[in-house]
Design a protein around this motif. Structure first.
Motif, PDB file in Angstrom:
ATOM      1  N   GLU A   1     -79.197  12.351   2.124  1.00  0.00           N
ATOM      2  CA  GLU A   1     -79.144  11.364   1.051  1.00  0.00           C
ATOM      3  C   GLU A   1     -77.759  10.725   1.063  1.00  0.00           C
ATOM      4  O   GLU A   1     -76.746  11.421   0.964  1.00  0.00           O
ATOM      5  CB  GLU A   1     -79.412  12.034  -0.298  1.00  0.00           C
ATOM      6  CG  GLU A   1     -79.118  11.165  -1.505  1.00  0.00           C
ATOM      7  CD  GLU A   1     -79.854   9.838  -1.488  1.00  0.00           C
ATOM      8  OE1 GLU A   1     -79.197   8.804  -1.715  1.00  0.00           O
ATOM      9  OE2 GLU A   1     -81.089   9.844  -1.238  1.00  0.00           O
TER      10      GLU A   1
ATOM     11  N   VAL B   1     -76.836  13.294  -5.718  1.00  0.00           N
ATOM     12  CA  VAL B   1     -77.364  14.422  -4.947  1.00  0.00           C
ATOM     13  C   VAL B   1     -76.482  15.660  -5.096  1.00  0.00           C
ATOM     14  O   VAL B   1     -75.260  15.582  -5.112  1.00  0.00           O
ATOM     15  CB  VAL B   1     -77.503  14.051  -3.445  1.00  0.00           C
ATOM     16  CG1 VAL B   1     -76.154  13.709  -2.832  1.00  0.00           C
ATOM     17  CG2 VAL B   1     -78.185  15.166  -2.661  1.00  0.00           C
TER      18      VAL B   1
ATOM     19  N   GLU C   1     -80.906  19.645  -0.361  1.00  0.00           N
ATOM     20  CA  GLU C   1     -80.495  18.508  -1.168  1.00  0.00           C
ATOM     21  C   GLU C   1     -81.404  18.425  -2.387  1.00  0.00           C
ATOM     22  O   GLU C   1     -82.630  18.518  -2.256  1.00  0.00           O
ATOM     23  CB  GLU C   1     -80.562  17.201  -0.389  1.00  0.00           C
ATOM     24  CG  GLU C   1     -79.489  17.062   0.657  1.00  0.00           C
ATOM     25  CD  GLU C   1     -79.419  15.673   1.261  1.00  0.00           C
ATOM     26  OE1 GLU C   1     -78.343  15.307   1.764  1.00  0.00           O
ATOM     27  OE2 GLU C   1     -80.444  14.955   1.242  1.00  0.00           O
TER      28      GLU C   1
ATOM     29  N   ILE D   1     -82.076  15.765  -5.215  1.00  0.00           N
ATOM     30  CA  ILE D   1     -81.795  14.351  -5.426  1.00  0.00           C
ATOM     31  C   ILE D   1     -82.333  13.916  -6.783  1.00  0.00           C
ATOM     32  O   ILE D   1     -83.525  14.106  -7.084  1.00  0.00           O
ATOM     33  CB  ILE D   1     -82.439  13.510  -4.309  1.00  0.00           C
ATOM     34  CG1 ILE D   1     -81.960  13.990  -2.933  1.00  0.00           C
ATOM     35  CG2 ILE D   1     -82.124  12.026  -4.503  1.00  0.00           C
ATOM     36  CD1 ILE D   1     -82.793  13.469  -1.777  1.00  0.00           C
TER      37      ILE D   1
END
Length: 212
Positions: free
Chosen positions: A125, A131, A154, A156
């Motif tokens: 990302e 994130v 990650e 997000i």
């Protein structure tokens, strides 16, 4: 941009050209990203939700980590996951020693991934303001036997009370060929189950009023 990228996944420790076995999974979660992040980092709570890795041991923390955060993953935390590869034998675990290599939040950005790769590669990302990202690499016995690996998570932010979780691991080295042959399908299922378990736990905590 579609994820994972069409040309395959990469990590800093195992670049795309060296990847023998990539494993990945993703899901959306109806809970704040910060809550998913705190759930993921707290190794002491893994027995309550993580069927793939129901226990873990921290070996060392950076010197500046307060005692109140001693059970949480931080940058450079050294720890061992006790993973269950066969769900029918939950007492049979495989110890896997790891060390955190990356740690980034919307409030404190990491520079581990170069800016040009963040912008152009498609694996990560790119917007660091939305994130939470953590990664760890294997060390110890597996490395000595020829396995290089790095796993990323990650989380997000998609909106208020909603986020996407992505996790992937790239493996390289001689031992990675054996892992691919024997465990590729199992690991794919385990990564998907990890995401399902994390989603279920975070949404339960959110429904109980937790915010992260």
């Amino acid at each position: 941009m579609a994820w994972p990228p069409a040309n395959g996944l990469t990590t800093q420790r195992v670049p795309r050209k060296d990847v023998i076995l990539p494993i990945y999974a993703s899901t959306t979660v109806a809970a704040p990203a910060s809550l998913v992040w705190s759930t993921l980092r707290d190794l002491s709570a893994f027995p309550t939700w993580n069927s793939f890795c129901p226990s873990a041991t921290i070996h060392s923390q950076p010197k500046d980590v307060p005692q109140t955060e001693a059970n949480l993953l931080h940058f450079d935390t050294s720890f061992t996951f006790n993973v269950v590869m066969d769900a029918s034998k939950p007492s049979k675990v495989t110890p896997t020693q790891c060390r955190v290599t990356d740690f980034s939040t919307p409030e404190a950005h990491s520079g581990y991934i170069p800016a040009d790769i963040l912008k152009e590669d498609g694996t990560y990302e790119a917007d660091l303001g939305k994130v939470y990202r953590i990664a760890w690499t294997t060390e110890g016995g597996f490395v000595a036997r020829g396995l290089r690996s790095e796993r990323f998570h990650e989380i997000i932010v998609l909106g208020e009370g909603q986020c996407e979780v992505r996790t992937w691991e790239c493996q390289g080295g001689v031992l990675a060929r054996a892992v691919k042959y024997y465990y590729k399908d199992t690991l794919k299922k385990k990564f998907a189950k990890w995401c399902e378990d994390l989603k279920r736990e975070a949404e339960k905590r959110a429904n109980n009023g937790a915010t992260g």
